[in-house]
Design an enzyme around this catalytic site. Structure first.
Site, mmCIF file in Angstrom:
data_model
loop_
_atom_site.group_PDB
_atom_site.id
_atom_site.type_symbol
_atom_site.label_atom_id
_atom_site.label_comp_id
_atom_site.label_asym_id
_atom_site.label_seq_id
_atom_site.Cartn_x
_atom_site.Cartn_y
_atom_site.Cartn_z
ATOM 1 N N GLY A 1 -48.927 -3.690 13.870
ATOM 2 C CA GLY A 1 -49.831 -2.807 13.512
ATOM 3 C C GLY A 1 -48.961 -1.625 13.000
ATOM 4 N N SER B 1 -45.728 -10.054 16.731
ATOM 5 C CA SER B 1 -45.666 -8.970 15.493
ATOM 6 C C SER B 1 -46.399 -9.662 14.403
ATOM 7 C CB SER B 1 -44.154 -8.814 15.136
ATOM 8 O OG SER B 1 -43.428 -8.171 15.954
ATOM 9 N N GLU C 1 -32.815 -9.966 19.405
ATOM 10 C CA GLU C 1 -32.652 -11.013 20.113
ATOM 11 C C GLU C 1 -32.913 -12.504 19.624
ATOM 12 O OE1 GLU C 1 -36.663 -10.948 18.561
ATOM 13 O OE2 GLU C 1 -35.256 -9.457 19.186
ATOM 14 N N GLN D 1 -39.582 2.448 14.940
ATOM 15 C CA GLN D 1 -40.713 3.170 14.212
ATOM 16 C C GLN D 1 -41.286 4.570 15.137
ATOM 17 O OE1 GLN D 1 -43.400 0.319 12.926
ATOM 18 N NE2 GLN D 1 -41.922 -0.636 11.648
ATOM 19 N N HIS E 1 -34.554 -7.693 14.696
ATOM 20 C CA HIS E 1 -34.675 -8.323 15.962
ATOM 21 C C HIS E 1 -33.321 -8.822 16.490
ATOM 22 C CE1 HIS E 1 -39.359 -9.159 15.792
ATOM 23 N NE2 HIS E 1 -39.112 -8.411 14.910
ATOM 24 N N GLY F 1 -43.540 -5.194 17.662
ATOM 25 C CA GLY F 1 -44.904 -5.582 17.773
ATOM 26 C C GLY F 1 -45.856 -5.071 16.542
ATOM 27 N N GLY G 1 -44.001 -4.523 8.332
ATOM 28 C CA GLY G 1 -44.611 -4.199 7.225
ATOM 29 C C GLY G 1 -44.522 -2.671 6.990
ATOM 30 N N PHE G 2 -44.043 -2.024 7.876
ATOM 31 C CA PHE G 2 -43.958 -0.560 7.843
ATOM 32 C C PHE G 2 -42.393 -0.016 8.125
ATOM 33 C CE2 PHE G 2 -48.450 -1.308 9.126
ATOM 34 C CZ PHE G 2 -48.847 -0.478 8.140
ATOM 35 N N CYS H 1 -37.721 -2.606 15.982
ATOM 36 C CA CYS H 1 -38.872 -2.942 15.195
ATOM 37 C C CYS H 1 -39.996 -1.855 15.196
ATOM 38 C CB CYS H 1 -39.313 -4.560 15.449
ATOM 39 S SG CYS H 1 -40.411 -5.070 14.055
#
Length: 406
Positions: free
Chosen positions: A245, A56, A366, A275, A364, A243, A315-316, A271
């Protein structure tokens, strides 16, 4: 800004250049050269190896707020993926030598080995405060000969790079060929209980292990997998991972998930996967000012009132109403509610569908942040798959609501 030459031309000099012209000079750490990316800060006091190997963080320059980094070295067992993914690394004080019985290499040596450019000896508190006030921004680390250029040249290179907004990165960090993680390899005795198709958008090693320890076989698929690829695994459920982006670029994954939801296959996302669920349901996403990154992020489960200390790196976020339940904008998917919220800023931290078997969280589970506050989510997904497998179609909504309320 005045055009000057950097005062030090030694091989050990380094400089961090931010998009707004702020400069921080220090010493080279790791590989020498140039690293470009988005400057972000991570607030974990420990766990730096998990941070740098988290996909990520692709194309990001990570500022560690903890002042001492590298004390325990690195080892192959604690890596969360096949390589280091941070584009650059920024620390205040790097350990001169590691001291831990599990250490196999110094962090500095591994950064050099994997060509990751870093900088040490900078005021990471000042950098963090600057990013909190101005927001995450483009940045560059320059060391060795690269640092000998004028400040104006370095700033121009920083400003001309791509923005994180609009960047499609999941395919860059994903695998090329699918693989399976078997329960029998992680202490489970007997036949697998279920099979999960996990889309690798930047998956961490611990995620399939959590499923395996619970008797679930995980088939990990590339980020560009099709619906036929998913069904060919014989999956009882679908998982989408964390992940990097901008989620607004994940049209392929959103289209795949809508087919999964239309088919009534249970879904769990974390995560980036959270989204994508938000987008599949018809909600929008937006970029946070400086994001949530670290292993100490407080989140409330709105159904139980319990607070989890979570590990996050995003960041999103999903733009969904906190007052719910509401009808999903994609109305065929029924009602949805925000199940978890950040206690720092009320950012959406989880979604729960009430009429279809799907839920997700922004953090997260995990990771061992709380240390195990969020592990129950894997059990919730297994229970959801069991409920869907056992329930007649007419009773599906009742089973989902019963499971979501547990």
């Amino acid at each position: 800004m005045t055009v000057t030459r950097n005062p030090s031309n030694t091989a050990n000099s380094a400089v961090l250049v931010l998009e707004d012209g702020r400069l921080f000079r220090g010493r080279s750490y790791g590989a020498r050269g140039t690293a470009l990316g988005e400057a972000v800060f991570a607030t974990g006091m420990t766990g730096y190896q998990e941070t740098i190997t988290d996909p990520s963080y692709a194309r990001q320059l990570v500022v560690q707020t903890a002042p001492h980094i590298g004390n325990t070295g690195v080892n192959k067992d604690d890596a969360e993926s096949r390589r280091i993914w941070v584009a650059g690394y920024i620390v205040r004080e790097a350990a001169r030598r590691p001291s831990n019985w599990r250490s196999e290499m110094s962090l500095d040596a591994q950064l050099v080995e994997q060509s990751v450019v870093g900088i040490e000896g900078v005021d990471t508190r000042a950098i963090t405060r600057h990013l909190r006030e101005r927001g995450t921004m483009k940045a560059g680390i320059f060391s060795g000969e690269a640092a000998a250029r004028s400040d104006a040249e370095l700033l121009s290179e920083v400003q001309s790079q791509r923005s994180m907004e609009g960047s499609r990165l999941a395919e860059e960090v994903s695998i090329d060929v699918q693989y399976a993680v078997e329960p029998s390899d992680h202490g489970w005795e007997g036949e697998p209980r279920f099979t999960v198709a996990a889309l690798d958008l930047g998956i961490k090693t611990m995620t399939p292990k959590h499923f395996a320890q619970r008797g679930v076989r995980t088939v990990v698929l590339p980020a560009n997998a099709t619906y036929d690829d998913v069904t060919a695994t014989g999956a009882h459920g679908v998982f989408m991972s964390n992940g990097p982006g901008d989620p607004s670029t994940a049209d392929t994954q959103v289209a795949l998930l809508r087919k999964v939801l239309d088919a009534g296959i249970p879904f769990f996302g974390i995560c980036f996967g959270n989204q994508i669920l938000g987008r599949a349901l018809g909600f929008g996403t937006y970029k946070l000012r400086y994001g949530h990154r670290g292993i100490n992020q407080p989140v409330m489960d709105r159904r139980t009132g319990k607070v989890e200390i979570t590990s996050q790196n995003h960041g999103f976020a999903v733009d969904a109403p906190l007052d719910g339940p509401v009808q999903a904008p994609e109305s065929r998917f029924g009602r949805v509610e925000v199940s978890h919220v950040s206690l720092n800023d009320d950012v959406v931290e989880g979604l729960a569908c009430l009429d279809i078997p799907a839920f997700s969280v922004q953090y997260h589970p995990e990771a061992a942040a709380g240390p195990h506050d969020s592990a129950y989510l894997f059990d919730r997904f297994i229970d959801l798959m069991a409920a869907v497998a056992a329930a007649p179609a007419a009773d599906l909504n009742t089973s989902i609501n019963d499971e979501e309320n547990n």
